[in-house]
Design a protein around this motif. Structure first.
Motif, PDB file in Angstrom:
ATOM      1  N   GLU A 145       8.941  79.902 153.373  1.00 43.78           N
ATOM      2  CA  GLU A 145       7.764  79.488 152.599  1.00 43.78           C
ATOM      3  C   GLU A 145       7.910  79.834 151.119  1.00 43.78           C
ATOM      4  O   GLU A 145       7.398  79.115 150.256  1.00 43.78           O
ATOM      5  N   THR A 146       8.606  80.930 150.829  1.00 49.29           N
ATOM      6  CA  THR A 146       8.820  81.323 149.434  1.00 49.29           C
ATOM      7  C   THR A 146       9.554  80.220 148.665  1.00 49.29           C
ATOM      8  O   THR A 146       9.306  79.995 147.482  1.00 49.29           O
ATOM      9  N   ALA A 147      10.473  79.552 149.373  1.00 52.18           N
ATOM     10  CA  ALA A 147      11.277  78.525 148.692  1.00 52.18           C
ATOM     11  C   ALA A 147      10.732  77.117 148.899  1.00 52.18           C
ATOM     12  O   ALA A 147      11.241  76.167 148.307  1.00 52.18           O
ATOM     13  N   ASP A 148       9.700  76.988 149.732  1.00 50.79           N
ATOM     14  CA  ASP A 148       9.184  75.659 150.070  1.00 50.79           C
ATOM     15  C   ASP A 148       8.387  75.077 148.897  1.00 50.79           C
ATOM     16  O   ASP A 148       7.253  75.501 148.622  1.00 50.79           O
ATOM     17  N   THR A 149       8.938  74.079 148.235  1.00 47.68           N
ATOM     18  CA  THR A 149       8.281  73.529 147.041  1.00 47.68           C
ATOM     19  C   THR A 149       7.115  72.594 147.387  1.00 47.68           C
ATOM     20  O   THR A 149       6.322  72.261 146.507  1.00 47.68           O
ATOM     21  N   SER A 150       7.013  72.184 148.644  1.00 46.04           N
ATOM     22  CA  SER A 150       5.920  71.262 148.997  1.00 46.04           C
ATOM     23  C   SER A 150       4.554  71.945 148.853  1.00 46.04           C
ATOM     24  O   SER A 150       3.527  71.273 148.760  1.00 46.04           O
ATOM     25  N   LYS A 151       4.551  73.286 148.840  1.00 47.05           N
ATOM     26  CA  LYS A 151       3.282  74.007 148.708  1.00 47.05           C
ATOM     27  C   LYS A 151       3.086  74.561 147.296  1.00 47.05           C
ATOM     28  O   LYS A 151       2.152  75.309 147.033  1.00 47.05           O
ATOM     29  N   LYS A 152       3.991  74.231 146.397  1.00 48.40           N
ATOM     30  CA  LYS A 152       3.878  74.728 145.021  1.00 48.40           C
ATOM     31  C   LYS A 152       3.263  73.658 144.131  1.00 48.40           C
ATOM     32  O   LYS A 152       3.356  72.464 144.427  1.00 48.40           O
ATOM     33  N   VAL A 153       2.662  74.121 143.032  1.00 44.62           N
ATOM     34  CA  VAL A 153       2.033  73.166 142.094  1.00 44.62           C
ATOM     35  C   VAL A 153       3.099  72.680 141.114  1.00 44.62           C
ATOM     36  O   VAL A 153       3.692  73.465 140.364  1.00 44.62           O
ATOM     37  N   ILE A 154       3.336  71.387 141.132  1.00 41.36           N
ATOM     38  CA  ILE A 154       4.387  70.804 140.290  1.00 41.36           C
ATOM     39  C   ILE A 154       3.863  70.541 138.868  1.00 41.36           C
ATOM     40  O   ILE A 154       2.696  70.189 138.682  1.00 41.36           O
ATOM     41  N   LEU A 155       4.737  70.765 137.900  1.00 35.07           N
ATOM     42  CA  LEU A 155       4.391  70.421 136.505  1.00 35.07           C
ATOM     43  C   LEU A 155       4.952  69.025 136.260  1.00 35.07           C
ATOM     44  O   LEU A 155       6.105  68.850 135.835  1.00 35.07           O
ATOM     45  N   ALA A 156       4.129  68.041 136.608  1.00 37.29           N
ATOM     46  CA  ALA A 156       4.608  66.655 136.661  1.00 37.29           C
ATOM     47  C   ALA A 156       5.174  66.164 135.331  1.00 37.29           C
ATOM     48  O   ALA A 156       6.140  65.390 135.301  1.00 37.29           O
ATOM     49  N   ASP A 157       4.567  66.627 134.220  1.00 37.87           N
ATOM     50  CA  ASP A 157       5.012  66.116 132.922  1.00 37.87           C
ATOM     51  C   ASP A 157       6.408  66.615 132.539  1.00 37.87           C
ATOM     52  O   ASP A 157       7.020  66.117 131.599  1.00 37.87           O
ATOM     53  N   GLN A 158       6.913  67.610 133.263  1.00 35.39           N
ATOM     54  CA  GLN A 158       8.245  68.144 132.906  1.00 35.39           C
ATOM     55  C   GLN A 158       9.366  67.596 133.790  1.00 35.39           C
ATOM     56  O   GLN A 158      10.532  67.938 133.627  1.00 35.39           O
ATOM     57  N   THR A 159       9.000  66.788 134.781  1.00 28.85           N
ATOM     58  CA  THR A 159      10.009  66.259 135.702  1.00 28.85           C
ATOM     59  C   THR A 159      10.963  65.312 134.967  1.00 28.85           C
ATOM     60  O   THR A 159      10.525  64.487 134.169  1.00 28.85           O
ATOM     61  N   THR A 160      12.251  65.465 135.250  1.00 35.64           N
ATOM     62  CA  THR A 160      13.231  64.563 134.631  1.00 35.64           C
ATOM     63  C   THR A 160      14.017  63.842 135.718  1.00 35.64           C
ATOM     64  O   THR A 160      14.280  64.400 136.790  1.00 35.64           O
ATOM     65  N   ILE A 161      14.353  62.593 135.434  1.00 38.40           N
ATOM     66  CA  ILE A 161      15.142  61.809 136.392  1.00 38.40           C
ATOM     67  C   ILE A 161      16.381  61.279 135.675  1.00 38.40           C
ATOM     68  O   ILE A 161      16.278  60.682 134.602  1.00 38.40           O
TER      69      ILE A 161
ATOM     70  N   TYR B 291       9.887  70.983 137.936  1.00 37.64           N
ATOM     71  CA  TYR B 291       9.493  72.346 137.559  1.00 37.64           C
ATOM     72  C   TYR B 291       8.133  72.643 138.189  1.00 37.64           C
ATOM     73  O   TYR B 291       7.285  71.750 138.286  1.00 37.64           O
ATOM     74  N   PHE B 292       7.925  73.888 138.582  1.00 38.48           N
ATOM     75  CA  PHE B 292       6.690  74.257 139.274  1.00 38.48           C
ATOM     76  C   PHE B 292       5.983  75.380 138.522  1.00 38.48           C
ATOM     77  O   PHE B 292       6.613  76.105 137.726  1.00 38.48           O
ATOM     78  N   GLU B 293       4.694  75.486 138.823  1.00 36.01           N
ATOM     79  CA  GLU B 293       3.840  76.422 138.087  1.00 36.01           C
ATOM     80  C   GLU B 293       4.325  77.877 138.163  1.00 36.01           C
ATOM     81  O   GLU B 293       4.175  78.640 137.219  1.00 36.01           O
ATOM     82  N   ASP B 294       4.924  78.247 139.292  1.00 37.74           N
ATOM     83  CA  ASP B 294       5.360  79.651 139.452  1.00 37.74           C
ATOM     84  C   ASP B 294       6.745  79.907 138.855  1.00 37.74           C
ATOM     85  O   ASP B 294       7.349  80.955 139.090  1.00 37.74           O
ATOM     86  N   GLY B 295       7.285  78.950 138.117  1.00 35.27           N
ATOM     87  CA  GLY B 295       8.583  79.152 137.458  1.00 35.27           C
ATOM     88  C   GLY B 295       9.766  78.644 138.266  1.00 35.27           C
ATOM     89  O   GLY B 295      10.911  78.727 137.822  1.00 35.27           O
ATOM     90  N   THR B 296       9.484  78.108 139.458  1.00 34.48           N
ATOM     91  CA  THR B 296      10.576  77.578 140.288  1.00 34.48           C
ATOM     92  C   THR B 296      11.063  76.244 139.727  1.00 34.48           C
ATOM     93  O   THR B 296      10.286  75.445 139.219  1.00 34.48           O
ATOM     94  N   LYS B 297      12.387  76.054 139.852  1.00 36.21           N
ATOM     95  CA  LYS B 297      12.993  74.797 139.401  1.00 36.21           C
ATOM     96  C   LYS B 297      13.778  74.222 140.576  1.00 36.21           C
ATOM     97  O   LYS B 297      14.480  74.956 141.265  1.00 36.21           O
ATOM     98  N   GLN B 298      13.617  72.932 140.803  1.00 37.00           N
ATOM     99  CA  GLN B 298      14.358  72.336 141.914  1.00 37.00           C
ATOM    100  C   GLN B 298      15.079  71.062 141.474  1.00 37.00           C
ATOM    101  O   GLN B 298      14.482  70.208 140.801  1.00 37.00           O
TER     102      GLN B 298
END
Lengths: 503, 76
Positions: A327-343, A366-373
């Protein structure tokens, strides 16, 4: 009995060598993907077969066999020369693995040589631990045996720490490309010869164990340690009790809390390679002092109570802890910073083809808690517009809170290891008489650790083939084995510390 | 307590063959020439069955010893 200063010399000499042996054994495991690529190409069926042999035979067959060969030798000629021999054998094999030219250079000789050297490593490891534990235990005062032998117990975890540290450092200094595609992966193997030379020099200056010397002087050493250990019921029943009431559970706790956890965060949680290994390194550092604490406590509370408590905690808490890791690594439950997503999208011709193309899409979130995927999708499209199934890889770099949580969970599991492993050298030494101690304690230890522990990934994979299973189902194997060992240990083992091991 | 040790000894004795049968059926069920994993290859199974056979026999002997009272706590 030795003076305190003399005891520390004994412990340092024994621990340094054992630590190096574990380092040697682990670097092969940690670099198995690169070794496989260099020496055991999938395209050659014989090489693939030798690869499987190197993985399974070294741990499961050769380690217990080494325990018998060197255990017998240690009870016949003495502890000092036997564990010197295992050290030289291990160091020499490791150094030579670093020297063997790859499959591309010498063809089929490469996998064959590496397999033989890996088997020699397994053989040496099988003989080392029993010698070091016996040697230390036979030098120290009986009322502090758990404390002093626990320093030997730290070496297996510190060996893992050292191997990960060296690999990460060399990888960083040489660069990832030079490490994986060039020859920089060889440096951790080559380094072994320096470490072994220092350790052999220290060990050569040590004296033989006083208890063994006394037996030898009195002419009471065993003539046939194997027959006495496993052919006489009085001793054989204790060998069986040590295996099913202690080392079997210790092996699965040992493996699951460290190696299975490492693999879980890399493959199931998709944590980035360097972050995953750094998390493991820090957790090992935090938990290592507990080997000494529990070893020392076992002198007061008894070996059995502490070891069984570690097994019980593992059996009860593995599933919730691994769930937390996931769960710590599960990004589906994290708040995404949509404006920072790059493709990013790239297309290139497949190597060696003039028409087939490889399409790569990389989405970095990028996610609110500092996680990057980073999610990378690769798909091949042929000239006739046929699309292959896309391969998707994920790489997660946790934010600070997630990283600290993961360190805490893994450190907690390594504390379980320290509970089962810290007192076990003293426990095993006290179970058997001096004349056959090396032989008798080595075999149950290596079957417990090497076979029951080493089987964790295989059985875990086997369990996940059953219907209705998920990413936590593989844990049922260590949970069941630890529980069974807990029941057997609780019923049949004595908690009384045997202070007189001098026969 | 000694009575319980002996009764469970019988359980360990009987568990041995069951474990062995589970191991063999798992091997037969999973060995598959089309599979890529270690559990699909015959060699790991041969090694595991070879090393587990004496362990299972050891477990049965342990059960037998327990059943016969070899691990009984002597009366004070």
């Amino acid at each position: 009995m030795q003076s305190t200063k003399g005891i520390w010399k004994v412990i340092t000499a024994s621990s340094a060598g054992t630590l190096i042996e574990w380092y040697d054994f682990y670097i092969f495991g940690s670099l198995s993907t690169i070794i496989s690529h260099k020496f055991f190409p999938d395209t050659n069926p014989t090489a693939a077969l030798l690869s499987t042999l190197a993985t399974f035979a070294a741990g499961f067959i050769v380690r217990p066999f080494g325990a018998l060969v060197f255990g017998r030798l240690g009870d016949l000629i003495g502890r000092k020369y036997t564990f010197l021999l295992t050290l030289v054998l291990m160091g020499g094999s490791t150094f030579l693995i670093g020297c063997v030219p790859g499959y591309a250079t010498i063809g089929g000789w490469a996998p064959l040589l590496v397999l033989l050297l890996r088997l020699l490593q397994g053989l040496a490891l099988g003989g080392e631990y029993g010698g070091a534990a016996t040697y230390v235990a036979e030098h120290v005062p009986s009322n502090r045996r758990g404390y002093y032998t626990s320093f030997i117990q730290t070496t297996a975890t510190l060996g893992l720490f050292l191997s990960l540290g060296v690999i990460l450092s060399v990888r960083r200094i040489a660069g990832v490309d030079a490490f994986t595609n060039g020859d920089a992966w060889r440096y951790p193997f080559l380094l072994s010869i320096v470490l072994v030379a220092v350790s052999v020099f220290i060990r050569l200056r040590m004296n033989e164990s006083p208890m063994f010397l006394k037996l030898k002087t009195e002419g009471k050493t065993s003539v046939n340690p194997l027959k006495e250990s496993f052919g006489h019921k009085t001793n054989f029943k204790m060998v069986l009790l040590a295996l099913f009431g202690a080392t079997m559970g210790q092996g699965v706790i040992w493996y699951s809390s460290q190696f299975y956890a490492q693999n879980f965060i890399l493959t199931k949680c998709n944590i980035e390679y360097e972050q995953a290994n750094t998390i493991i390194l820090i957790a090992l550092v935090i938990a290592t002092p507990f080997f000494i604490i529990f070893g020392s406590l076992s002198d007061k509370w008894g070996r059995k109570n502490i070891m069984l408590a570690g097994m019980l905690l593992g059996a009860l808490l593995y599933r919730p802890i691994f769930q937390q890791l996931y769960e710590t690594a599960d990004t589906s439950k994290k708040v995404i910073l949509a404006d920072q997503t790059t493709i990013k999208y790239a297309a290139e011709l497949v190597k060696g083809s003039t028409a087939d193309s490889l399409h790569t899409t990389t989405i970095t979130s990028y996610f609110e808690d500092g996680t990057k995927q980073k999610v990378t999708s690769k798909q091949k499209i042929t000239a006739s517009a046929e699309k292959s199934t896309a391969t998707v890889t994920k790489e997660t770099v946790l934010g600070e809170t997630g990283r600290l949580n993961m360190i805490a969970y893994i450190a907690l599991m390594v504390v379980f290891v320290t509970m089962v492993y810290g007192p076990i050298a003293a426990f095993l030494v006290e179970l058997f008489p001096t004349r056959i101690r090396y032989t008798s304690m080595s075999l149950p230890y290596h079957i417990g650790n090497g076979v029951f522990g080493g089987l964790v990934p295989f059985i875990a994979t086997l369990i996940t083939t059953l219907p209705g299973t998920n990413y936590l189902s593989g844990l049922w194997y260590p949970i069941i084995v630890a529980s069974l060992c807990f029941v057997i240990g609780s019923l049949y083992l004595s908690n009384k510390v045997n202070t007189n091991i001098g026969d | 307590m000694n009575q319980l040790k002996r009764i469970l000894g019988l359980l360990w004795l009987l568990t041995g063959p069951i474990l062995f049968i589970i191991l063999i059926t798992s091997a037969v069920h999973n060995i598959n020439s089309n599979g890529n994993g270690d559990i699909n290859k015959p060699l790991p199974w041969i090694i595991i069955i070879s090393i587990f056979t004496p362990i299972v026999i050891g477990f049965m002997i342990f059960g037998w010893y327990a059943f016969k009272g070899e691990y009984d706590t002597p009366n004070p």
